[in-house]
Design an enzyme around this catalytic site. Structure first.
Site, short mmCIF file in Angstrom:
data_model
loop_
_atom_site.label_atom_id
_atom_site.label_comp_id
_atom_site.label_asym_id
_atom_site.label_seq_id
_atom_site.Cartn_x
_atom_site.Cartn_y
_atom_site.Cartn_z
CD GLU A 193 -3.09 -1.26 2.25
OE1 GLU A 193 -2.95 -0.42 3.05
OE2 GLU A 193 -3.78 -2.29 1.91
CG ASN A 215 2.86 1.66 4.18
OD1 ASN A 215 2.79 0.88 5.15
ND2 ASN A 215 2.04 1.66 3.28
CG HIS A 436 -15.55 -13.30 6.13
ND1 HIS A 436 -15.34 -14.57 5.45
CD2 HIS A 436 -16.82 -13.24 6.68
CE1 HIS A 436 -16.52 -15.18 5.56
NE2 HIS A 436 -17.58 -14.34 6.13
CD GLU A 437 -9.73 -6.81 8.49
OE1 GLU A 437 -10.00 -5.97 7.64
OE2 GLU A 437 -8.68 -7.39 8.74
CG HIS A 505 -9.54 -5.24 0.52
ND1 HIS A 505 -9.63 -3.74 0.42
CD2 HIS A 505 -10.15 -5.52 -0.55
CE1 HIS A 505 -10.53 -3.63 -0.42
NE2 HIS A 505 -10.72 -4.51 -1.13
CD GLU A 506 -6.09 -5.16 4.11
OE1 GLU A 506 -6.77 -5.85 4.34
OE2 GLU A 506 -6.64 -3.75 3.63
CD GLU A 524 -6.54 -2.70 -0.28
OE1 GLU A 524 -7.16 -1.51 0.14
OE2 GLU A 524 -6.31 -3.35 0.68
CD GLU A 530 -7.38 1.00 2.68
OE1 GLU A 530 -8.45 0.45 3.50
OE2 GLU A 530 -6.46 0.26 2.37
C1 NOJ Z 1 -8.54 -2.37 4.94
C2 NOJ Z 1 -9.47 -2.65 3.58
O1 NOJ Z 1 -8.52 -2.11 2.63
C3 NOJ Z 1 -10.61 -1.65 3.72
O2 NOJ Z 1 -11.50 -1.63 2.59
C4 NOJ Z 1 -11.34 -2.24 4.94
O3 NOJ Z 1 -12.67 -1.55 5.02
C5 NOJ Z 1 -10.94 -2.13 6.14
N1 NOJ Z 1 -9.55 -2.73 6.23
C6 NOJ Z 1 -11.47 -2.81 7.34
O4 NOJ Z 1 -11.73 -4.19 7.07
CA CA Z 2 -6.10 -2.15 2.39
#
Ligand code: NOJ
Ligand code: CA
Length: 724
Positions: A193, A215, A436-437, A505-506, A524, A530
């Site tokens: 990122e 970062n 799903h975080e 993501h990540e 992502e 973001e």
């Molecule tokens: C980082 C993600 O890129 C973002 O889209 C998300 O809203 C947050 N994490 C929370 O999960």
């Molecule tokens: Ca992210």
């Protein structure tokens, strides 16, 4: 020619001297002859070089791997190094060329989704089997040479003397021929990122600290270490992209630069013990890829990385569909709303919280009423899905505490009526998108995965956005290690069993695996929108991503922000987005993805319904793509034809300086009339304090039309072209 002569001379010399190593240069050319790879053995070491249209692109570069001695499971542990002996831990020297096999391949395949409906996979192949007589073991180095570049990989056939391997390092070199410009982000085991830097190779070391600064991550491995996909530009205007394809059961590759000689060398992501991979033959490395052209548009048009991946492994793909979506998301990212239900952090613990005893913070965005509003908006404007983040218990301390048991992915907050909302969405013809975080507690995610996916199916979800924010648990693992790469793929294949599409993501750096598993709709894995609510990204960012990050697979960039002054959403957030409304519209065409979000709040779209029309119209399924103009970090102009109609869409972005695009409409069907609706930055628009100034005009066009269109710095334009 000189190159060949030199090698013939060396071979003759070695023959005369009675050298024991076979030394015959083997070459393999691309189908059009422009790319030529030479493979050779130099004093027992495999080397290669590459020319493009007769000029050197990759100078002589070493190949091979080093094994680790500290591995109880193999027989290398008893080995004690003696410089006079061949090194048993080295798969980079002491080799002889045993045999060479050549073949040609040409097929056209149909992707489940993509930038076009058919893709040609045409290459010439050379597979060199090299043997280490001292240890009676052999490996294969396989080259596939395409018109736009090459891939090579190491193959380890099943054999008695090369069974288990622990990798200390892969030593694949990419020797550049000069102090080229590089478009780079710092080598980092955990995140991509970053904003991109453009500098000479010799300047990377001096700029590394500055590049790291914006970062949070600190895991850079060297002052000259960079990530792939790396773009380079020579003083002769040759573009070179170095990346990898089909990274399966292997660590992600970075590149470490010897900045005196301009030689990059592979640097794999370690695990938490510093090991770089555990292999058992038969197996192979990912492909190391080099795309090369004297026309930047060819880098965008290349499908080499997809082609180097295995064909689709999912038999029935009828459930995999491109998705256009909105979401309860920007609300929280800007700090207007909140993911968590309460601020009483001390009183919450997964599975043990009685939320009726906590005080709601009054900002929880994923509440039933608000989500209904989004469902209504999606239904009215033709969106397929509504993402809802912050719907489930656990957000109060999700991040920064290194908690193992952090989410269970099945328990909604008390103000989110999951069953009723899914029923409401169904009634309106839209779907909710699951979130799903994982908080990077991968142990926790894997232990819940089956139940979480089954819960989705039971409640009518078919797509999940997953996330890996924070340090990985098991502690000490990195986001890009072999173990983590296996985890991401495990989730994708497991999701396919449940007919679930994934947007992670990540997660790791994409290497084209979406060809094999097209339910991996997007990742992502780069600096997304973001960051625009966290201080911002460079105006050039979206004009470099198509040449770098997007080559490995689509990105969920989440474009479409219309309100650039974030203080209007949250007075405490002073971010001011350096873009324009038309610059945002352009991204739906220039940043290819089968998953596209309209990321702003419905109320912000309602203020600009005429511009919003483009987002409503633009498809997510394409039949053909034409790359009209391209210069990395400066501008990108692309035309694409809708898969389901005769309509075309054009998008163009500008980087740090304004750009005047000259568009020739010869991609249109000759003799046919179209009406173009042109969304352009207004004359007085700018990306600092007049981002919402645009014009919308219509014009009759044919394949003979030429048009000049201006995009301000950080801005852009978008055109929808309908057959009349
Ligand atoms: C980082 C993600 O890129 C973002 O889209 C998300 O809203 C947050 N994490 C929370 O999960
Ligand atoms: Ca992210």
């Amino acid at each position: 020619m000189t190159f060949k002569l030199k090698n013939i001379a060396v071979a003759t010399l070695m023959l005369l001297c009675g050298a024991s190593y076979v030394n015959a240069v083997e070459t393999v050319a691309s189908p059009d002859g422009n790319v030529v790879v030479s493979f050779d053995m130099k004093e027992g070491r495999p080397v290669y070089s590459v020319t493009y249209k007769g000029g050197p692109v990759v100078a002589e570069s070493r190949l091979g791997l080093l094994l680790d001695s500290e591995n109880g499971r193999n027989d290398f542990s008893s080995f004690s190094y003696n410089a006079s002996e061949a090194n048993k831990l080295s798969l980079a020297e002491g080799f002889e060329l045993s045999s060479v096999e050549r073949s040609t391949f040409d097929e056209t395949w149909t992707p489940v989704w993509g930038e076009e409906t058919s893709i040609r996979n045409n290459y010439n192949e050379l597979a060199a089997t090299i043997t280490q007589p001292a240890f009676d073991r052999h490996i294969i180095i396989r080259f596939r040479v395409y018109n736009e570049g090459l891939g090579f990989r190491y193959e380890f056939p099943r054999q008695k003397n090369l069974n288990y391997m622990v990798i200390k390092e892969e030593c694949s070199q990419f020797a550049m021929t000069g102090d080229h410009y590089a478009y780079w982000i710092p080598g980092d085991y955990d995140t991509q990122e970053y904003d991109y830097e453009k500098s000479r190779l010799s300047e990377i070391r001096g700029k590394m600290a500055g590049a790291m600064r914006d970062n949070a991550s600190t895991t850079t491995f060297s002052e000259t270490g960079v990530q792939t996909s790396l773009l380079l530009k020579t003083d002769d205007n040759i573009f070179i992209n170095i990346h990898e394809a089909a990274c399966v059961d292997y660590a992600t590759m970075h590149l470490n630069l010897d900045d005196e000689n301009f030689v990059f060398e592979s640097w794999l992501t370690p695990d938490n013990q510093g090991k770089k991979g555990y292999l058992q033959s038969p197996c192979e490395s990912p492909w190391r890829t080099i795309i090369v052209s004297d026309d930047a548009r060819d880098i965008l048009a290349s499908r080499m990385i997809l082609n180097l991946n295995e064909p689709c492994k999912i038999e029935d793909t009828s459930w995999i569909r491109p998705v256009k979506y909105i979401g309860v998301w920007w609300d929280m990212i800007t700090g207007k709303g909140s993911w968590n239900y309460t601020d009483d952090v001390y009183s919450v613990q997964l599975g043990k919280t009685d939320y009726s005893q906590t005080t709601p913070n009054g900002k929880h965005s994923a509440n039933t009423e608000n989500v209904k509003r989004y469902i209504d908006f999606a239904a009215e404007h033709g969106f397929d899905q509504v993402l809802v983040e912050g719907w489930n218990e656990g957000w109060e301390d999700w991040f920064g505490q290194s908690k193992d048991y952090v989410f269970d992915f099945v328990t909604p907050y008390p103000d989110f009526d999951l069953v009723a909302l899914n029923a409401y969405a169904k009634e309106k013809g839209v779907k909710l998108m699951m979130h799903h975080e994982t908080s990077s507690s991968v142990r926790n995610y894997e232990r819940h995965l089956d139940r979480a996916y089954q819960f989705m199916v039971d409640n009518g979800y078919n797509a999940v956005k997953s996330g890996y924010v924070g340090n990985i648990i098991p502690r000490g693992e990195y986001h890009y290690s072999q173990w983590m790469n296996n985890h991401y793929l495990y989730c994708v294949t497991k999701a396919a069993e449940y007919k679930i599409m994934v947007n992670a993501h990540e997660a790791t750096r994409p290497t084209g695996l979406c060809r094999t598993y097209p339910n991996l709709l997007a990742n992502e894995s780069a600096r997304g929108t973001e960051y625009q609510a966290m201080g911002g990204s460079r105006m050039s960012h979206t004009s470099i991503l198509p040449f770098t990050r997007l080559l490995g697979g689509p990105m969920d960039y989440t474009p479409g922000i219309f309100e650039m002054d974030i203080t209007k959403l949250n007075p405490n957030n002073t971010s001011n987005i350096k873009s324009t409304i038309c610059g945002q519209l352009a991204l739906y065409v220039t940043m290819y993805s089968p998953l596209q979000m309209a990321a702003d709040l419905p109320e912000n779209y309602e203020r600009f319904m005429d511009a919003f029309q483009f987002i409503k119209d633009v498809p997510v399924e394409w039949e053909r793509s034409v790359y009209l103009e391209a210069e990395p970090m400066e501008y990108v102009t692309i035309a694409r034809k809708d898969k389901n109609s005769d309509n075309w869409y054009v998008g163009g972005t500008a980087g740090e300086t304004a750009h005047e695009a000259v568009i020739t409409f010869d991609f249109l069907e000759p003799g046919t009339k179209y009406e173009a609706t042109i969304y352009a930055d207004a004359k007085d628009a700018n990306s600092t304090d007049n981002q919402q100034a645009y014009t919308i005009t219509t014009k009759k066009v044919t394949s003979k039309t030429k048009l000049k269109l201006k995009a301000v710095a950080g801005g852009g334009f978008a055109i929808s072209i309908k057959k009349i």
